[in-house]
Design an enzyme around this catalytic site. Structure first.
Site, PDB file in Angstrom:
ATOM      1  N   SER A 124      48.806 -56.394  51.469  1.00 52.94           N
ATOM      2  CA  SER A 124      49.393 -57.271  52.490  1.00 52.94           C
ATOM      3  C   SER A 124      48.779 -56.988  53.862  1.00 52.94           C
ATOM      4  O   SER A 124      48.244 -55.902  54.110  1.00 52.94           O
ATOM      5  CB  SER A 124      50.910 -57.023  52.533  1.00 52.94           C
ATOM      6  OG  SER A 124      51.533 -57.769  53.532  1.00 52.94           O
ATOM      7  N   GLY A 125      48.874 -57.968  54.741  1.00 55.31           N
ATOM      8  CA  GLY A 125      48.573 -57.788  56.160  1.00 55.31           C
ATOM      9  C   GLY A 125      47.228 -57.148  56.464  1.00 55.31           C
ATOM     10  O   GLY A 125      46.181 -57.587  55.977  1.00 55.31           O
TER      11      GLY A 125
ATOM     12  N   ASP B  63      48.465 -49.916  46.467  1.00 57.35           N
ATOM     13  CA  ASP B  63      49.680 -50.344  47.158  1.00 57.35           C
ATOM     14  C   ASP B  63      50.872 -49.989  46.272  1.00 57.35           C
ATOM     15  O   ASP B  63      50.715 -49.796  45.061  1.00 57.35           O
ATOM     16  CB  ASP B  63      49.653 -51.859  47.413  1.00 57.35           C
ATOM     17  CG  ASP B  63      50.569 -52.279  48.564  1.00 57.35           C
ATOM     18  OD1 ASP B  63      50.051 -52.630  49.642  1.00 57.35           O
ATOM     19  OD2 ASP B  63      51.807 -52.267  48.384  1.00 57.35           O
TER      20      ASP B  63
ATOM     21  N   ASP C  92      52.271 -44.758  45.507  1.00 56.99           N
ATOM     22  CA  ASP C  92      53.281 -44.543  46.547  1.00 56.99           C
ATOM     23  C   ASP C  92      52.748 -43.426  47.435  1.00 56.99           C
ATOM     24  O   ASP C  92      52.653 -42.272  47.008  1.00 56.99           O
ATOM     25  CB  ASP C  92      54.615 -44.138  45.905  1.00 56.99           C
ATOM     26  CG  ASP C  92      55.681 -43.809  46.949  1.00 56.99           C
ATOM     27  OD1 ASP C  92      55.356 -43.758  48.152  1.00 56.99           O
ATOM     28  OD2 ASP C  92      56.834 -43.585  46.545  1.00 56.99           O
ATOM     29  N   VAL C  93      52.384 -43.763  48.679  1.00 53.31           N
ATOM     30  CA  VAL C  93      51.709 -42.773  49.527  1.00 53.31           C
ATOM     31  C   VAL C  93      52.603 -41.588  49.902  1.00 53.31           C
ATOM     32  O   VAL C  93      52.096 -40.547  50.327  1.00 53.31           O
ATOM     33  CB  VAL C  93      51.130 -43.403  50.823  1.00 53.31           C
ATOM     34  CG1 VAL C  93      50.018 -44.372  50.514  1.00 53.31           C
ATOM     35  CG2 VAL C  93      52.227 -44.045  51.674  1.00 53.31           C
TER      36      VAL C  93
ATOM     37  N   TYR D 198      59.885 -44.501  63.575  1.00 51.66           N
ATOM     38  CA  TYR D 198      58.562 -45.113  63.387  1.00 51.66           C
ATOM     39  C   TYR D 198      57.583 -44.637  64.470  1.00 51.66           C
ATOM     40  O   TYR D 198      56.469 -44.196  64.156  1.00 51.66           O
ATOM     41  CB  TYR D 198      58.717 -46.640  63.435  1.00 51.66           C
ATOM     42  CG  TYR D 198      57.432 -47.426  63.315  1.00 51.66           C
ATOM     43  CD1 TYR D 198      56.807 -47.602  62.086  1.00 51.66           C
ATOM     44  CD2 TYR D 198      56.846 -48.011  64.433  1.00 51.66           C
ATOM     45  CE1 TYR D 198      55.635 -48.342  61.972  1.00 51.66           C
ATOM     46  CE2 TYR D 198      55.674 -48.756  64.334  1.00 51.66           C
ATOM     47  CZ  TYR D 198      55.077 -48.921  63.101  1.00 51.66           C
ATOM     48  OH  TYR D 198      53.916 -49.658  62.993  1.00 51.66           O
TER      49      TYR D 198
ATOM     50  N   ILE E 264      50.464 -57.584  65.779  1.00 48.45           N
ATOM     51  CA  ILE E 264      49.532 -58.257  64.859  1.00 48.45           C
ATOM     52  C   ILE E 264      50.332 -59.183  63.942  1.00 48.45           C
ATOM     53  O   ILE E 264      51.412 -58.823  63.470  1.00 48.45           O
ATOM     54  CB  ILE E 264      48.752 -57.210  64.011  1.00 48.45           C
ATOM     55  CG1 ILE E 264      48.119 -56.117  64.909  1.00 48.45           C
ATOM     56  CG2 ILE E 264      47.674 -57.898  63.166  1.00 48.45           C
ATOM     57  CD1 ILE E 264      47.125 -56.574  65.947  1.00 48.45           C
TER      58      ILE E 264
ATOM     59  N   ARG F 159      59.797 -61.322  64.040  1.00 53.10           N
ATOM     60  CA  ARG F 159      59.671 -61.350  65.501  1.00 53.10           C
ATOM     61  C   ARG F 159      58.783 -62.502  65.965  1.00 53.10           C
ATOM     62  O   ARG F 159      59.079 -63.175  66.950  1.00 53.10           O
ATOM     63  CB  ARG F 159      59.116 -60.017  65.999  1.00 53.10           C
ATOM     64  CG  ARG F 159      60.196 -58.965  65.867  1.00 53.10           C
ATOM     65  CD  ARG F 159      59.731 -57.593  66.190  1.00 53.10           C
ATOM     66  NE  ARG F 159      60.876 -56.709  66.337  1.00 53.10           N
ATOM     67  CZ  ARG F 159      60.796 -55.400  66.411  1.00 53.10           C
ATOM     68  NH1 ARG F 159      59.629 -54.815  66.353  1.00 53.10           N
ATOM     69  NH2 ARG F 159      61.869 -54.664  66.555  1.00 53.10           N
TER      70      ARG F 159
END
Ligand SMILES: NC(=O)c1ccc[n+]([C@@H]2O[C@H](COP(=O)([O-])OP(=O)(O)OC[C@H]3O[C@@H](n4cnc5c(N)ncnc54)[C@H](O)[C@@H]3O)[C@@H](O)[C@H]2O)c1
Length: 257
Positions: A17-18, A38, A61-62, A153, A186, A194
């Site tokens: 994604s993204g 991913d 899964d990181v 975050y 981004i 948002r």
């Protein structure tokens, strides 16, 4: 730069994604073989449909060391080596500090910061056996700019920036360069809520001198530059990709002069 990636083998986290999907696509367009990882396997099928056996899709899964290690090993088994890595997987689940459950703090920090640590640890072990490589870690403008509900975050992203510098110092003798990217706003699935809020965006864009959100491809271009031979003397630094947002902290004095 195109030549740079023609025979490269790259590992990407968050490839479904993204920004991670844009990096994966750009690498494949430039001729690389990509171990595309991913948590969501579904999003990886798109790359396989378009680029066939130059993509090795793997669920990783990181935040889980065994998962990262196994995913990388399977990819390296398939393509034979590893030259570049792009650690892009991320999540952002916010709450005000006084209401922030410790599980939510751990969730953000485990994916964002622990995930980058575990990825770099195992990528570097492979790269040093190959005689070196280059790694790009996705931090955020939030590493420099706090936001309400963003304590976990933003703190984790600041950690990613410092971790990148520390890793660059430790791994230079192994021929491995590491740099961080700090994107601003981004246009990706992560920010859709948002971006589609009209009044919020009207206000937000007054803080961005280029007056628009960035595209994932614009971050991907920066990432491929930092991981490529044109950046051969750049290590341990950060590149802000934010349309100038970071420089608007000072009030606009023009209406008052
Ligand atoms: N979009 C922005 O405005 C922005 C700004 C600054 C930084 N970033 C950072 O850029 C990176 C990519 O963000 P994006 O906007 O493309 O988000 P996105 O939500 O579109 O993509 C993130 C990807 O990471 C994957 N992922 C989540 N948890 C994972 C885990 N535990 N293991 C493996 N994969 C996992 C998701 O499945 C998803 O495919 C993130 O690290 C994000 O924090 C984004």
């Amino acid at each position: 730069m195109t030549e740079d990636y023609r025979s490269a083998v790259a590992f990407v986290t968050g490839a479904a994604s993204g920004i991670g999907a844009a990096v994966t696509t750009m690498l494949l367009e430039r001729g690389a073989a990509v171990i595309a990882s991913d948590l969501s396997e579904k999003g990886l099928a798109f790359h396989v449909d378009r680029y066939g056996d130059r993509v090795f899709p793997v669920r990783v899964d990181v935040s889980d060391e065994g998962s990262i290690e196994a995913g990388l090993a399977a990819g390296v088994d398939r393509f034979g080596r590893l030259d570049r890595a792009f650690n892009i997987a991320g999540v952002s689940k916010g709450a005000m500090i006084v209401d922030l459950p410790v599980e939510q703090w751990d969730f953000n920090v485990n994916v964002v910061l622990r995930g980058v640590f575990l990825s770099v640890k195992h990528e570097a072990r492979i790269m040093r056996e190959n005689g070196g490589g280059a790694i790009v870690n996705m931090s955020s403008l939030n590493a420099h700019v706090p936001m309400h509900t963003g304590a976990a975050y933003a703190s984790a992203k600041a950690g990613v920036e410092m971790f990148t510098k520390n890793a660059a110092l430790e791994l230079a003798d192994d021929g491995i360069r590491l740099n961080a990217i700090l994107p601003g706003l981004i246009d990706t699935p992560l920010t859709q809520r948002r971006l589609t809020n009209g009044p919020l965006m009207e206000h937000w864009l007054t803080r961005i001198p280029l007056h628009r959100p960035g595209l994932p491809e614009e971050v991907a271009q920066a990432a491929l530059f930092l991981a490529g031979s044109e950046a051969s003397y750049i290590t341990g630094t950060s590149l802000v990709v934010d349309g100038g947002w970071e420089i608007t902290g000072y009030p606009d004095l023009r209406p008052f002069s």
